[in-house]
Design an enzyme around this catalytic site. Structure first.
Site, PDB file in Angstrom:
ATOM      1  N   PHE A 176       0.910  -0.759   0.106  1.00 41.09           N
ATOM      2  CA  PHE A 176      -0.247   0.011   0.332  1.00 41.09           C
ATOM      3  C   PHE A 176       1.049   1.462  -0.305  1.00 41.09           C
ATOM      4  O   PHE A 176       0.335   2.694  -0.167  1.00 41.09           O
ATOM      5  CB  PHE A 176      -1.285  -0.293   1.158  1.00 41.09           C
ATOM      6  CG  PHE A 176      -0.482  -0.023   1.897  1.00 41.09           C
ATOM      7  CD1 PHE A 176      -0.192   1.781   2.995  1.00 41.09           C
ATOM      8  CD2 PHE A 176       0.339  -0.678   3.223  1.00 41.09           C
ATOM      9  CE1 PHE A 176       0.388   2.543   3.807  1.00 41.09           C
ATOM     10  CE2 PHE A 176       0.863   0.078   4.708  1.00 41.09           C
ATOM     11  CZ  PHE A 176       0.663   1.837   5.347  1.00 41.09           C
ATOM     12  N   LYS A 177       1.967   1.237   0.406  1.00 41.30           N
ATOM     13  CA  LYS A 177       2.778   2.634   0.482  1.00 41.30           C
ATOM     14  C   LYS A 177       2.869   2.854  -0.959  1.00 41.30           C
ATOM     15  O   LYS A 177       3.557   4.048  -1.005  1.00 41.30           O
ATOM     16  CB  LYS A 177       4.443   2.135   1.230  1.00 41.30           C
ATOM     17  CG  LYS A 177       4.046   1.666   3.041  1.00 41.30           C
ATOM     18  CD  LYS A 177       4.874   2.017   3.380  1.00 41.30           C
ATOM     19  CE  LYS A 177       5.435   1.427   4.641  1.00 41.30           C
ATOM     20  NZ  LYS A 177       4.896   0.550   5.511  1.00 41.30           N
ATOM     21  N   ASP A 178       3.150   2.269  -2.023  1.00 41.18           N
ATOM     22  CA  ASP A 178       2.868   2.555  -3.073  1.00 41.18           C
ATOM     23  C   ASP A 178       2.062   4.003  -3.636  1.00 41.18           C
ATOM     24  O   ASP A 178       2.046   4.766  -4.378  1.00 41.18           O
ATOM     25  CB  ASP A 178       2.586   1.921  -4.483  1.00 41.18           C
ATOM     26  CG  ASP A 178       3.574   0.706  -4.852  1.00 41.18           C
ATOM     27  OD1 ASP A 178       5.194   1.045  -4.522  1.00 41.18           O
ATOM     28  OD2 ASP A 178       3.502  -0.332  -5.058  1.00 41.18           O
ATOM     29  N   ALA A 231       3.859   7.329  -1.111  1.00 41.64           N
ATOM     30  CA  ALA A 231       4.748   8.012  -2.171  1.00 41.64           C
ATOM     31  C   ALA A 231       4.685   8.336  -3.989  1.00 41.64           C
ATOM     32  O   ALA A 231       5.449   9.327  -3.999  1.00 41.64           O
ATOM     33  CB  ALA A 231       5.652   6.064  -2.573  1.00 41.64           C
TER      34      ALA A 231
END
Ligand SMILES: *Cc1c(COP(=O)(O)O)cnc(C)c1O
Length: 430
Positions: free
Chosen positions: A106-108, A111
């Protein structure tokens, strides 16, 4: 929109400054001055809106006039270039799959939103932005992929040689273009020290526009609220809705609370952790005792002093009773997590990653005494990212998705360096 510091509501800045700074000068975290409630018409239309339409409406309302509409549209296109589908795992229990981005977690989302905004702000001032990141694996890949080909930005990733997995390394050393990987002969701590030193170096400060892509940046939080609306839009004919969020630094949970504040009718939040249970303990006892983290199989949540705790308190004006009512907290051991992965696979044919499995366990715990609720747990990473742990638990092979296989075929390009600051400085100024 103005953004204040959680340490001092009288210190407020605009979006540009909040995003470029990341952390307020008094070490507080930035929060929007108002959290606007979206109009009834938005909620009426919600089931028919696309993910991008939802993202645009939510961001428009949160960042106000700080971005021209055309730029916001571009930012949303860049951020939501992949879906977050809701998959029914059991009757009334859904997995919100947040791993369909380039680096499978999910950090995509955060970012990519941050990358697009920094690219825009760089363009405003005719000077390229250099983003410096130290990584032990996952942050480097999410940040590098998010900034790839964003004009006006250059990413320099520092990582400890021989201490990240091949799959992780390939995700930031094979990109080329505006991404440079510095392979440091040293440890992750050396990499972090070098980055910190670079930020206080007067010479570098004068010659370069340096910034970080730190996870406490408000620009990483905002897009994480989009998928709560998107998940809700995909639910049909439900009872009251509960979201279960596997948590480490509590960014995802805080984004959910923001969505609720914007009018999303979430009846309950559950936060689930591994044995790093500082927040569940706080919710159950009222005592906040940060402590060193312990290692678990859901290692992206091995956090002993969660950074977004300050934002959670701030959202509730430090009213601990209300906070503990709205959020139920549970913690689970590695053995319970493995058993959950095994059971969900055996009974439902669905493969969870260790983090998603912790969320699932939290959800089940809550549903035991609240069976009329419809539950959504956040599946925060692709199971293949934790291949060994998952295969061990479910006793079945987990396929690498195509985009991970493609990375593995790429050619690694890195710049070798020792762990001295002089060498880093020369490389940055070259
Ligand atoms: C970072 C991460 C988490 C923890 O998310 P927070 O927003 O920090 O609570 C959970 N799962 C995965 C896979 C992660 O990478």
């Amino acid at each position: 929109m103005r953004f204040y510091s959680t340490n001092n509501k009288n210190h407020s800045v605009d979006l540009r400054e909040a995003v470029i700074r990341g952390l307020a000068p008094d070490n507080g975290l930035y929060m929007p001055e108002q959290v606007p409630v979206l109009p009834d018409s938005f909620f009426k239309d919600l089931p028919g809106l696309s993910f991008k339409e939802i993202g645009y409406a939510v961001a428009r309302s949160l960042v106000g006039e700080d971005l021209p509409g055309v730029q916001l549209q571009k930012t949303i296109e860049h951020t939501l270039a992949f879906d977050a589908p809701l998959v029914e795992v059991e009757p009334g229990i859904y997995s919100l799959e947040l791993f369909h981005g380039p680096t499978l977690a999910f950090k995509d989302f955060g970012a990519r939103f941050l990358a697009s905004l920094l690219g825009y702000f760089a363009q405003e001032q005719n000077k390229a932005i250099t983003i410096l990141v130290a990584t032990s694996g996952d942050t480097g890949s999410a940040v590098a992929n998010a900034f790839l080909n964003v004009p006006g930005t250059r990413v320099v990733v520092l990582y400890p040689s021989g201490k990240v997995s091949e799959a992780q390394e390939k995700q930031f050393t094979t990109l080329g273009g505006n991404i440079t990987a510095l392979e440091v002969s040293g440890t992750f701590d050396d990499c972090q020290r070098l980055v910190k030193q670079a930020f206080v170096d007067q010479d570098l400060k004068k010659k370069l526009f340096l910034t970080s892509a730190n996870s406490i940046n408000i620009a990483r939080l905002i897009p994480q609220s989009f998928y709560y609306f998107h998940a809700y839009a995909q639910l049909k004919n439900t009872g009251p809705v509960v979201f279960a969020v596997p948590s480490g630094n509590f960014g995802n949970l805080t984004a959910g609370l923001l969505a609720q504040r914007m009018g999303l009718p979430v009846m309950q939040f559950v936060t689930a952790t591994n044995m790093n249970d500082v927040v569940p303990e706080f919710l159950n006892t009222g005592e906040f005792r940060p402590r060193p983290s312990v290692q678990t199989i859901s290692n992206a949540m091995d956090v002993g002093n969660p950074s977004n705790f300050a934002r959670m308190l701030d959202l509730f004006n430090h009213d601990v009773d209300t906070l503990s009512e709205r959020i139920k907290g549970y913690a689970f051991s590695d053995n319970e997590t493995r058993a959950a992965m095994k059971q969900v696979y055996a009974q439902r044919g669905y493969v969870t990653d260790p983090h998603g499995a912790v969320g699932y366990l939290g959800l089940k715990q809550f549903l035991k005494s609240n069976p009329d609720y419809t539950g959504v747990f956040l599946e925060t990473a692709h199971p293949a990212k934790f291949q060994d742990v998952v295969e061990n638990a479910i006793q079945t092979k987990v396929e690498l998705p195509e985009r991970l296989q493609a990375f593995m075929k790429g050619e690694k390009k890195s710049v070798l360096m020792n762990n001295g600051f002089g060498e880093l400085k020369d490389l940055l100024l070259a």
